[in-house]
Design an enzyme around this catalytic site. Sequence first.
Site, PDB file in Angstrom:
ATOM      1  N   GLU A  93       0.836  -1.199   0.000  1.00 17.25           N
ATOM      2  CA  GLU A  93       0.000   0.000   0.000  1.00 17.25           C
ATOM      3  C   GLU A  93       0.873   1.252   0.000  1.00 17.25           C
ATOM      4  O   GLU A  93       1.984   1.249   0.538  1.00 17.25           O
ATOM      5  CB  GLU A  93      -0.914   0.006   1.232  1.00 17.25           C
ATOM      6  N   CYS A 113       6.464  -6.861   7.091  1.00 20.14           N
ATOM      7  CA  CYS A 113       7.657  -6.419   7.824  1.00 20.14           C
ATOM      8  C   CYS A 113       8.059  -7.503   8.809  1.00 20.14           C
ATOM      9  O   CYS A 113       7.212  -8.152   9.415  1.00 20.14           O
ATOM     10  CB  CYS A 113       7.368  -5.109   8.567  1.00 20.14           C
ATOM     11  N   CYS A 120       1.777  -2.297  15.387  1.00 21.08           N
ATOM     12  CA  CYS A 120       1.775  -1.941  13.966  1.00 21.08           C
ATOM     13  C   CYS A 120       1.131  -3.045  13.124  1.00 21.08           C
ATOM     14  O   CYS A 120       1.510  -4.217  13.234  1.00 21.08           O
ATOM     15  CB  CYS A 120       3.221  -1.711  13.519  1.00 21.08           C
ATOM     16  N   CYS A 337      -0.272   6.007  10.116  1.00 19.88           N
ATOM     17  CA  CYS A 337       0.984   5.327  10.458  1.00 19.88           C
ATOM     18  C   CYS A 337       0.692   3.989  11.105  1.00 19.88           C
ATOM     19  O   CYS A 337      -0.102   3.908  12.036  1.00 19.88           O
ATOM     20  CB  CYS A 337       1.766   6.134  11.486  1.00 19.88           C
TER      21      CYS A 337
HETATM   22  N1  SAH Z   1       9.603   0.503   9.719  1.00 21.47           N
HETATM   23  C1  SAH Z   1       9.855   1.883   9.874  1.00 21.47           C
HETATM   24  C2  SAH Z   1       8.982   2.758   8.992  1.00 21.47           C
HETATM   25  C3  SAH Z   1       7.540   2.370   8.855  1.00 21.47           C
HETATM   26  S1  SAH Z   1       6.496   2.612  10.223  1.00 21.47           S
HETATM   27  C4  SAH Z   1       9.747   2.280  11.324  1.00 21.47           C
HETATM   28  O1  SAH Z   1       9.205   1.508  12.105  1.00 21.47           O
HETATM   29  O2  SAH Z   1      10.226   3.347  11.668  1.00 21.47           O
HETATM   30  C5  SAH Z   1       6.272   4.389  10.276  1.00 21.47           C
HETATM   31  C6  SAH Z   1       6.024   4.940  11.672  1.00 21.47           C
HETATM   32  O3  SAH Z   1       4.737   4.571  12.170  1.00 21.47           O
HETATM   33  C7  SAH Z   1       7.014   4.425  12.712  1.00 21.47           C
HETATM   34  O4  SAH Z   1       7.469   5.479  13.513  1.00 21.47           O
HETATM   35  C8  SAH Z   1       6.184   3.475  13.513  1.00 21.47           C
HETATM   36  O5  SAH Z   1       6.712   3.257  14.792  1.00 21.47           O
HETATM   37  C9  SAH Z   1       4.864   4.181  13.509  1.00 21.47           C
HETATM   38  N2  SAH Z   1       3.719   3.344  13.873  1.00 21.47           N
HETATM   39  C10 SAH Z   1       3.567   2.011  13.693  1.00 21.47           C
HETATM   40  N3  SAH Z   1       2.362   1.619  14.137  1.00 21.47           N
HETATM   41  C11 SAH Z   1       1.732   2.721  14.617  1.00 21.47           C
HETATM   42  C12 SAH Z   1       0.455   2.957  15.187  1.00 21.47           C
HETATM   43  N4  SAH Z   1      -0.421   1.971  15.354  1.00 21.47           N
HETATM   44  N5  SAH Z   1       0.146   4.216  15.529  1.00 21.47           N
HETATM   45  C13 SAH Z   1       1.022   5.237  15.329  1.00 21.47           C
HETATM   46  N6  SAH Z   1       2.231   5.079  14.777  1.00 21.47           N
HETATM   47  C14 SAH Z   1       2.598   3.833  14.424  1.00 21.47           C
HETATM   48 FE1  SF4 Z   2       7.928  -2.833  10.749  1.00 23.59          FE
HETATM   49 FE2  SF4 Z   2       5.748  -1.614  11.611  1.00 23.59          FE
HETATM   50 FE3  SF4 Z   2       7.802  -1.967  13.264  1.00 23.59          FE
HETATM   51 FE4  SF4 Z   2       8.012  -0.198  11.243  1.00 23.59          FE
HETATM   52  S1  SF4 Z   2       6.595  -0.094  12.991  1.00 23.59           S
HETATM   53  S2  SF4 Z   2       9.490  -1.750  11.863  1.00 23.59           S
HETATM   54  S3  SF4 Z   2       6.770  -1.243   9.682  1.00 23.59           S
HETATM   55  S4  SF4 Z   2       6.570  -3.590  12.337  1.00 23.59           S
END
Ligand code: SAH
Ligand code: SF4
Length: 346
Positions: A93, A113, A120, A337
């Site tokens: 996506e 991931c 997440c 996010c």
């Molecule tokens: N894998 C990378 C980038 C993708 S996630 C990382 O983890 O940084 C992008 C951002 O969304 C990250 O900061 C992650 O911690 C945040 N994120 C993941 N799940 C979330 C949620 N349920 N609510 C808010 N932010 C979230």
């Molecule tokens: Fe992977 Fe989601 Fe963790 Fe980013 S926040 S590292 S996308 S599992």
Amino acid sequence: MKRNLYDLSFEQVENLLVEELNEPAFRAKQIWEGVYKNLWYKQEEFSNIPKKLREKLWESFEFQSISPIKKLESNDQETTKILFQLNDHKAIETVLMKYDKRNTLCISTQAGCAMGCVFCATGQMGFKRHLSAGEIIEQVMFFARVLKSQDEKVTNIVLMGMGEPFHNYDATMTAINRLSDPSGLGLGARRFTVSTVGLVPMIRHFADEDRQTNLAISLHAVNDAERSQLMPVNVKYPIKEVMEACKYYVQKTNRRITFEWALIAGKNDSEKTAQDLANLLKGLLCHVNAIPLNPTNQFIYQASNKEQTQKFQKVLEKNGIPCTIRLRRGIDINAGCGQLAIHHPE
Ligand code: SAH
Ligand code: SF4
């Protein structure tokens, strides 16, 4: 097998044309300009190339390897999410956010991931595979075309979609290099932000490369017990090592780091936690991006409320650490996010 054009450098396209298709080298420039300047991807669009050659090209190269199969528009009118199917029927996506006079794309670097962060949705679905550089680039090209039809352009790119960019480092950096090359789309490297869960060796490597691309670190907790519970990767790379790598990055590059903090009610949103965070970050060139937790299926906690969010922000700012609260966007279409995940069977 057809080669995905977006996986190839200019030199590779040139070599393939000359060596495999017996064409003059100058055709490479015409193709390149067609693809990256004019944003063409349909055979009939390449009016700068003879029809016969176009047919030959289409037999050798793939000009669209990811197919948009579903489009969701948020009620906020500012967020659009596209589900793309990959060649092997896996899916990813990509999200377009139109606000603050910006057209920001949130792109994926992996299908799924492997890092397993419990809050997440992408982590909850597990790892499917890495994306190729071409597949990362194509997400941008798709939206560049959509925006062009509205007389607009992509202005910023965050590598915060599905996947951990530093787990797929080479493809990610190849994609950024190609998209920022002036002979291509020409989106300056400063317009990109790469976000990592905290893979320490790659943060150091990224620092050594001294790139202009912005770095964001997902922190979410200030002590190892809590962070490891939320983010299993913390067992391998604990907070101290992440912070040392961050200091190294700032020393090397003199660039500001963004720390991301998903505010989870009752878990990491107290004023005491904010003070601990301020102490941890003190002296480092950085700012904090806090965002109330977005809902996902398998994580039962709630987002912090507005009052608590503001208290958290105040403590940081009192300590001289800039903190922005990011608005939640696209929640109704699961485009926020950490909400990207493929729920349908492959
Ligand atoms: N894998 C990378 C980038 C993708 S996630 C990382 O983890 O940084 C992008 C951002 O969304 C990250 O900061 C992650 O911690 C945040 N994120 C993941 N799940 C979330 C949620 N349920 N609510 C808010 N932010 C979230
Ligand atoms: Fe992977 Fe989601 Fe963790 Fe980013 S926040 S590292 S996308 S599992």
